[in-house]
Design an enzyme around this catalytic site. Structure first.
Site, PDB file in Angstrom:
ATOM      1  N   GLU A   1       0.823  -1.214   0.000  1.00 41.95           N
ATOM      2  CA  GLU A   1       0.000   0.000   0.000  1.00 41.95           C
ATOM      3  C   GLU A   1       0.857   1.265   0.000  1.00 41.95           C
ATOM      4  O   GLU A   1       0.517   2.254  -0.638  1.00 41.95           O
ATOM      5  CB  GLU A   1      -0.965   0.002   1.194  1.00 41.95           C
TER       6      GLU A   1
ATOM      7  N   TYR B   1      -6.516   6.972   3.633  1.00 45.14           N
ATOM      8  CA  TYR B   1      -6.743   5.897   2.653  1.00 45.14           C
ATOM      9  C   TYR B   1      -5.961   4.645   3.034  1.00 45.14           C
ATOM     10  O   TYR B   1      -6.499   3.528   3.080  1.00 45.14           O
ATOM     11  CB  TYR B   1      -6.342   6.335   1.226  1.00 45.14           C
TER      12      TYR B   1
ATOM     13  N   ASP C   1      -9.665   4.842  -3.029  1.00 45.48           N
ATOM     14  CA  ASP C   1      -8.654   5.335  -3.970  1.00 45.48           C
ATOM     15  C   ASP C   1      -9.366   5.841  -5.228  1.00 45.48           C
ATOM     16  O   ASP C   1     -10.603   5.853  -5.305  1.00 45.48           O
ATOM     17  CB  ASP C   1      -7.617   4.245  -4.286  1.00 45.48           C
TER      18      ASP C   1
END
Ligand code: SF4
Length: 382
Positions: A50, A133, A151
């Site tokens: 990520e 996020y 996203d």
């Protein structure tokens, strides 16, 4: 155009989530960091991927992810690595603050959390380099927590499904609410990844494959034949252009590199000396920032590079010394033939290529060093 009504047309959010998960079970992407069906994901792999995926494509990340995982397989191993080595391994992924935060986060997890990533979104948010996020994505994917990860792919899908006319980024709160309303109590991690995959493979920015989409019967944008109009976007401000220059100083088969200050643009990275990159620099004044007084020759043209908040147009100057000048503390000589091993950031590789020191992305010595020489210079600090 009215807003979409996925609820009424398709039996509600629970039905939409069920369709999405069924689609995911049949169509999920195989990714290096993704656990096989039914298996729990490795939190370290989820976190690493990520962070790498912020601002970078899946294709680019896969290569780096595999190399990082082989070299530093867990938080403690990464925390024990020298920052320089991590930055060098990161070279080419861009946005180097992420690499510094990656290392800082590994250190915090190793020292304060016994090498294990905390599970709650709030604790994740307190770690270096983890924003809303990423915290949501990690909580959902690594720990199956009821979190959403919004996203660009997910924003596109939800904007179209509900034909949300509010432009981004103003629509983010509404998109979050709609996504949370659809979040199933079981398999929240798969739900997050399913939305990401749907946006990445079916609901593409141009020419979405609505015929293969599990949301097609409920999708307001599809119904109105207007998918490509979503997500709505406000007027985008043009990135300001900064001008500058870079200096390649050769001595024999070596070239001068410096270590940039730890904070700021390209912080802590090896680089060629440049004019200050935090502001525009009049090309007529560029040589005032050269590392030494010398016969600098300007290469034709300029290197262009786009950073997050500005575009840079850098002229490239080259000079050559027959004798090694005294160097400032943050400077050193690097063999030109070994520049490829230096982990230079992309901007510096472009500059080296423009000067003829390396061949494109590689590091093939091309011998394009000017033959003019100067003597007894003294290097300024970088
Ligand atoms: Fe996107 Fe088409 Fe699916 Fe709507 S139906 S979510 S526009 S792919």
């Amino acid at each position: 155009m009215r807003q979409g009504d996925g609820t009424a047309a398709d039996g509600g959010e629970a039905a939409l989530a069920a369709r999405l998960l069924a689609w995911y079970d049949a169509n999920r992407r195989t990714l290096a960091w993704r656990a096989p069906p039914g298996r729990r994901a490795d939190p370290y792999a989820v976190w690493l991927s990520e962070i790498m995926l912020q601002q970078t494509t899946v294709v680019t990340v896969e290569r780096y992810f595999t190399a990082f995982l082989a070299r530093w397989p867990n938080f403690k191993a990464l925390a024990a690595a020298p920052l320089d080595e991590v930055l060098a391994a990161w070279a080419g992924l861009g946005y180097y603050a992420r690499a510094r935060n990656l290392h800082a986060c590994a250190c915090v997890v190793a020292e304060r959390h016994k090498g294990r990533l905390p599970r709650s979104e709030a604790e994740l948010l307190a770690l270096p380099g983890i924003g809303p996020y990423t915290a949501g994505a990690i909580a959902a994917i690594a720990f199956d927590a009821p979190s959403v990860a919004l996203d660009g792919n997910v924003e596109r899908v939800m904007s179209r499904l509900y034909a949300i006319d509010t432009p981004l980024p103003g629509a983010k709160a509404l998109i979050r609410d709609k996504t949370l309303a659809m979040l199933p109590p079981a398999r929240p991690g798969d739900f997050a990844q399913a939305l990401m995959d749907l946006g990445a493979t079916v609901c593409s920015p141009r020419g979405p494959g609505c015929g293969a989409c599990p949301f097609r019967r409920a999708c307001a944008a599809h119904r109105n034949n207007a998918a490509e109009l979503y997500p709505r976007k406000g007027a985008k401000a043009a990135k300001p252009l900064r001008r500058g220059a870079a200096f390649l100083l050769y001595c024999g088969d070596r070239v001068l590199l410096l270590r940039r200050p730890p904070k700021g643009l390209l912080g802590g990275m090896s680089a060629f000396p440049t004019t200050p990159l935090d502001r525009d620099c009049d090309p007529a004044r560029a040589l005032a920032f050269a590392p030494v007084a010398a016969r600098w020759e300007k290469r034709a043209g300029a290197v262009r590079h786009v950073f997050t908040h500005f575009a840079l147009e850098a002229e490239v100057y080259v000079a050559r010394f027959a004798q090694t000048p005294a160097l400032a503390e943050n400077c050193r000589w690097a063999k030109v033939a070994e520049l490829g091993k230096e982990g230079l950031p992309t901007l510096m590789r472009k500059i080296a290529a423009h000067a003829g020191a390396i061949d494109g992305e590689g590091a093939t010595w091309r011998g394009a060093v000017p033959q003019s020489t100067s003597k007894s210079p003294r290097a300024r600090s970088g």
